[in-house]
Design an enzyme around this catalytic site. Structure first.
Site, mmCIF file in Angstrom:
data_model
loop_
_atom_site.group_PDB
_atom_site.id
_atom_site.type_symbol
_atom_site.label_atom_id
_atom_site.label_comp_id
_atom_site.label_asym_id
_atom_site.label_seq_id
_atom_site.Cartn_x
_atom_site.Cartn_y
_atom_site.Cartn_z
ATOM 1 C CB CYS A 91 32.903 43.406 36.846
ATOM 2 S SG CYS A 91 34.213 42.234 37.233
ATOM 3 C CG HIS A 353 35.355 41.103 32.053
ATOM 4 N ND1 HIS A 353 34.912 42.399 32.243
ATOM 5 C CD2 HIS A 353 35.027 40.417 33.200
ATOM 6 C CE1 HIS A 353 34.343 42.491 33.437
ATOM 7 N NE2 HIS A 353 34.404 41.310 34.033
ATOM 8 C CB CYS A 383 27.811 39.206 37.706
ATOM 9 S SG CYS A 383 29.086 38.567 36.590
#
Length: 398
Positions: A91, A353, A383
């Site tokens: 990510c 996201h 994260c």
């Protein structure tokens, strides 16, 4: 001494990452190319001056395979002499791309680098690159014989460890939507967003101009009706502390999007007549517990501040990626940072996201927010699967 500065930053709107989403009719190469083209146009530079295009992408398969950064640069009309490479830090891929760009210009290896990211989760579903494969192997399994868990379960473990109630998770998620909706209503995103032409399900072409996942009417009552997303009897037996608080409402959705930033040095910016907007002051990346997966934002924040020579009180704005509300609230519990300095324009829960694009999207939003609010320093962390986290400190330049 050479430095690294952001002179321009753009992003696409963020679409829902499923068939029928507002950007699902756009190939990910074209999605990323739209930001690359807009980036050099807004900066007013010849793309031949770009030394490299470094782009983050998580699911590097199917339409996102074969070095999507290079393909997108060519699709954007960049000269064939401009190289490109694709980064996978999960990510945090495009935040890592930004770190690589900063390192390249500070070292003197390059003078002008594009840091970018893209993910089309509607066209290349999450997990496509590992489907049917074992990404671990025997030695990894020997070190972790009990096995790993999915990120949703990690978010549940975090909620249990930090005693974050379902109500608190939902309250935070509702605030994210309220802030993102207010930011759109106040024109906060107008400068950064590049409208994208997208083919719709009925065959027509529409101009997509806004984030599709933001829901202005979201409140705690609405969110409280959603069922936990990751409940599993076998997991409950292994981790009896979990009481299933994580839902689709207090987690980030699946999304499509792209973003890009132009990075150079102050001297090169002056030479080209460009205006630096923010200095990339300090960057770091760190690992943490791979079972909890999502907690490395806490030590990453401590490390980047130590390296920057700053305290939490000296940082005006913070962005902690809203993969799950529990991650942000655990980070807040450990740092004590007030809510009025944290994700002030919403985040992954509301804006969305799009995995490999999120680091660059957040950086783009954060640089604008620094100027909107007169912030001197800002910190971004997110994260990443495997128990990783990038952290970056920006300094506003006028």
């Amino acid at each position: 001494m050479r430095d690294a500065v952001v002179v321009e930053a753009v992003r696409t709107p963020v679409g829902k990452g499923k068939p029928g989403g507002s950007l699902s009719g756009v190939h990910p190469v074209d999605l990323l190319a739209a930001t690359l083209e807009a980036l050099v146009e807004r900066a007013g530079i010849d793309p031949a001056l770009v030394d490299d295009v470094v782009a983050g992408c998580v699911s590097q398969s199917s339409e996102q395979a074969a070095n999507v950064a290079r393909t997108a640069a060519l699709a954007a009309g960049f000269p064939e002499s401009v190289p490109g490479t694709t980064v996978d830090r999960q990510c945090g891929s495009s935040q890592q791309a930004l770190s690589f760009a900063a390192q390249a210009v500070v070292s003197g290896a390059q003078d002008l680098v594009v840091a970018a990211g893209v993910e089309s989760m509607s066209r290349v579903p999450m997990g496509s690159s590992v489907r049917g494969a074992d990404p671990g192997g025997e030695r990894f399994a020997a070190r972790y014989p009990d096995g790993m868990v999915g990120q949703g379960v990690s978010a549940e473990l975090i909620a249990a460890r930090w005693d974050l109630s379902r109500v608190r998770l939902d309250e935070y998620a509702a605030l994210s939507h309220q802030r993102a909706a207010s930011a759109w209503a106040d024109g906060r995103f107008d400068r950064q967003v590049v409208p994208v032409k997208a083919r719709q399900a009925d065959g027509s072409v529409a101009l997509v101009t806004t984030d599709e996942s933001v829901r202005p009417g979201t409140d705690v009552d609405v969110l409280s009706r959603l069922r936990p997303a990751f409940a599993d009897d076998a997991i409950a037996t292994r981790f009896p502390e979990i009481d299933w608080r994580v839902t689709p409402g207090n987690s980030s959705p699946l999304n499509d999007g792209a973003a890009a930033l132009l990075v150079t040095t102050s001297d090169k910016a002056r030479e080209l007549g460009l205006t630096p907007r923010a200095r990339i002051h300090t960057t770091t990346v760190i690992g943490d517990d791979p079972l909890l997966k999502l907690t490395a934002v806490i030590p990453a924040t401590a490390r980047v501040l130590q390296r920057a020579g700053l305290t939490l009180d000296e940082v005006d704005l913070f962005e902690v990626n809203e993969a799950f509300a529990s991650v942000v609230l655990a980070w807040q519990a450990e740092t004590g940072v007030s809510t009025d300095r944290l994700n002030v324009h919403g985040g992954g829960i509301s804006i969305g996201h799009p995995l490999g694009a999120s680091g660059a999207r957040i950086a783009t939003t954060l640089v604008d927010a620094m100027h909107d609010r007169g912030a001197r320093y800002a910190l971004q962390t997110m994260c990443e699967a495997g128990g990783l986290a990038n952290a970056t400190v920006f300094e506003r330049l006028d």
